[in-house]
Write a protein that holds these residues in place. Structure first.
Motif, PDB file in Angstrom:
ATOM      1  N   CYS A 123      74.681   8.760  34.226  1.00  0.00           N
ATOM      2  CA  CYS A 123      74.415  10.179  33.993  1.00  0.00           C
ATOM      3  C   CYS A 123      73.266  10.398  33.016  1.00  0.00           C
ATOM      4  N   GLY A 124      72.449   9.392  32.784  1.00  0.00           N
ATOM      5  CA  GLY A 124      71.327   9.534  31.872  1.00  0.00           C
ATOM      6  C   GLY A 124      70.329  10.563  32.378  1.00  0.00           C
ATOM      7  N   PHE A 125      69.889  11.431  31.490  1.00  0.00           N
ATOM      8  CA  PHE A 125      69.024  12.556  31.851  1.00  0.00           C
ATOM      9  C   PHE A 125      67.809  12.567  30.948  1.00  0.00           C
ATOM     10  N   ASN A 126      66.633  12.310  31.510  1.00  0.00           N
ATOM     11  CA  ASN A 126      65.381  12.391  30.759  1.00  0.00           C
ATOM     12  C   ASN A 126      64.933  13.839  30.801  1.00  0.00           C
ATOM     13  N   THR A 127      65.159  14.557  29.712  1.00  0.00           N
ATOM     14  CA  THR A 127      65.004  16.006  29.701  1.00  0.00           C
ATOM     15  C   THR A 127      63.567  16.433  29.976  1.00  0.00           C
ATOM     16  N   GLU A 244      77.799  17.851  33.713  1.00  0.00           N
ATOM     17  CA  GLU A 244      79.248  17.719  33.691  1.00  0.00           C
ATOM     18  C   GLU A 244      79.819  17.047  34.932  1.00  0.00           C
ATOM     19  N   SER A 245      79.286  17.350  36.121  1.00  0.00           N
ATOM     20  CA  SER A 245      79.837  16.755  37.331  1.00  0.00           C
ATOM     21  C   SER A 245      79.700  15.243  37.316  1.00  0.00           C
ATOM     22  N   CYS A 246      78.570  14.744  36.799  1.00  0.00           N
ATOM     23  CA  CYS A 246      78.370  13.304  36.731  1.00  0.00           C
ATOM     24  C   CYS A 246      79.285  12.687  35.688  1.00  0.00           C
ATOM     25  N   LEU A 247      79.418  13.343  34.541  1.00  0.00           N
ATOM     26  CA  LEU A 247      80.300  12.831  33.503  1.00  0.00           C
ATOM     27  C   LEU A 247      81.729  12.720  34.015  1.00  0.00           C
ATOM     28  N   SER A 248      82.166  13.734  34.765  1.00  0.00           N
ATOM     29  CA  SER A 248      83.518  13.729  35.316  1.00  0.00           C
ATOM     30  C   SER A 248      83.682  12.601  36.325  1.00  0.00           C
ATOM     31  N   LYS A 249      82.699  12.442  37.217  1.00  0.00           N
ATOM     32  CA  LYS A 249      82.753  11.397  38.246  1.00  0.00           C
ATOM     33  C   LYS A 249      82.823  10.013  37.629  1.00  0.00           C
ATOM     34  N   CYS A 250      82.113   9.824  36.524  1.00  0.00           N
ATOM     35  CA  CYS A 250      82.022   8.502  35.905  1.00  0.00           C
ATOM     36  C   CYS A 250      83.070   8.294  34.823  1.00  0.00           C
ATOM     37  N   GLY A 251      83.949   9.293  34.626  1.00  0.00           N
ATOM     38  CA  GLY A 251      85.000   9.151  33.641  1.00  0.00           C
ATOM     39  C   GLY A 251      84.508   9.124  32.220  1.00  0.00           C
ATOM     40  N   ILE A 252      83.390   9.835  31.947  1.00  0.00           N
ATOM     41  CA  ILE A 252      82.826   9.873  30.613  1.00  0.00           C
ATOM     42  C   ILE A 252      83.272  11.161  29.938  1.00  0.00           C
ATOM     43  N   SER A 253      83.952  11.036  28.816  1.00  0.00           N
ATOM     44  CA  SER A 253      84.442  12.195  28.084  1.00  0.00           C
ATOM     45  C   SER A 253      83.334  12.800  27.244  1.00  0.00           C
ATOM     46  N   LYS A 254      83.331  14.128  27.142  1.00  0.00           N
ATOM     47  CA  LYS A 254      82.354  14.797  26.286  1.00  0.00           C
ATOM     48  C   LYS A 254      82.491  14.343  24.835  1.00  0.00           C
TER      49      LYS A 254
END
Length: 257
Positions: A123-127, A244-254
């Motif tokens: 879920c890495g995002f280069n802003t 958020e959708s990627c974090l949820s898919k990958c099981g990464i908590s905020k």
């Protein structure tokens, strides 16, 4: 509505932010979501050989430049880079960039080229950012990548999905981003037609301006400067981790951010 939308975007930035290694602006709450500190007037970049670079730029031709350099000056190791030289590594929670440019690889001086490798986590995002002095070619070598750019005001958005060994072009000065939508690492190689491509992240740059002018630029002239300052630290740093959708898919908590 505009006020609500902007605050929503800033709040999303809080979810996607990562802390870079540069010194940051002071303040008790700004350490979590730092804004890179600009180089002060008359300051120098740590680890950079100013004398050598000046001599290379003053050399009458390429033969003279090559005579000044050792063999190792034409070699760069992206796995073990010279981290003691400023501008070599940019790191955040979403991944890191290793950059080979004229300041850490003297053999590039006057050759008009530089290169970077982006190692992006799940879920890495280069802003969104621009390179004021170079066009970028970004070649994906591992994983999957979403790229978007807008060349200038009035031009339509360009969006593509990349598989390994596909490439994106980001014209000089265009606002662009890269995003890893999957749960594994993605790696891309970026090539620039300048030894000093530069980097401008508009979100951070906007909030470096005077508070009153920032308010006018955002249409928030009714919002006091002190309130604008409350949201300054929420602007996302480069290579943030989010969506958020990627974090949820990958099981990464905020809470892990």
């Amino acid at each position: 509505m505009l006020y609500s939308n902007i605050l929503s975007l800033l709040a999303l930035g809080a979810l996607t932010t990562a802390a870079p290694r540069q010194e940051v602006l002071g303040g008790p709450d700004e350490g979590q979501f730092p804004i890179p500190q600009p180089l002060p007037f008359n300051a120098t970049l740590p680890g950079v050989n100013y004398n050598l670079i000046a001599k290379l730029r003053d050399a009458p031709n390429a033969i003279a430049r090559i005579a000044m350099l050792d063999d190792k000056d034409f070699f760069f190791d992206f796995i073990s880079p010279p981290l003691d030289i400023a501008g070599t590594e940019f790191q955040g929670q979403g991944g890191r960039f290793i950059v080979a440019s004229g300041i850490n690889m003297p053999g590039l001086v006057d050759n008009g080229m530089s290169m970077a490798i982006g190692f992006t986590k799940a879920c890495g995002f280069n802003t969104p950012h621009t390179h004021p002095r170079a066009t970028e070619l970004a070649l994906l070598v591992k994983g999957r990548m979403i790229s978007e750019f807008v060349a200038e005001t009035g031009a339509r958005k360009i969006r593509n999905e990349h598989q390994p060994y596909s490439m994106a072009v980001f014209p000089q000065g265009s606002l662009h981003l890269e995003f890893n939508p999957d749960c594994g690492e993605a790696i891309f190689v970026a090539v620039f037609n300048s030894e000093d491509p530069g980097l401008n992240t508009p979100a951070e740059s906007l909030f470096m301006l005077d508070d009153d002018l920032v308010g006018l630029a955002l249409g928030l002239e009714f919002l006091p400067g002190a309130d604008i300052d409350k949201y300054r630290h929420l602007v996302p740093a480069s290579l943030a981790q989010g969506v958020e959708s990627c974090l949820s898919k990958c099981g990464i908590s905020k809470s892990e951010l």
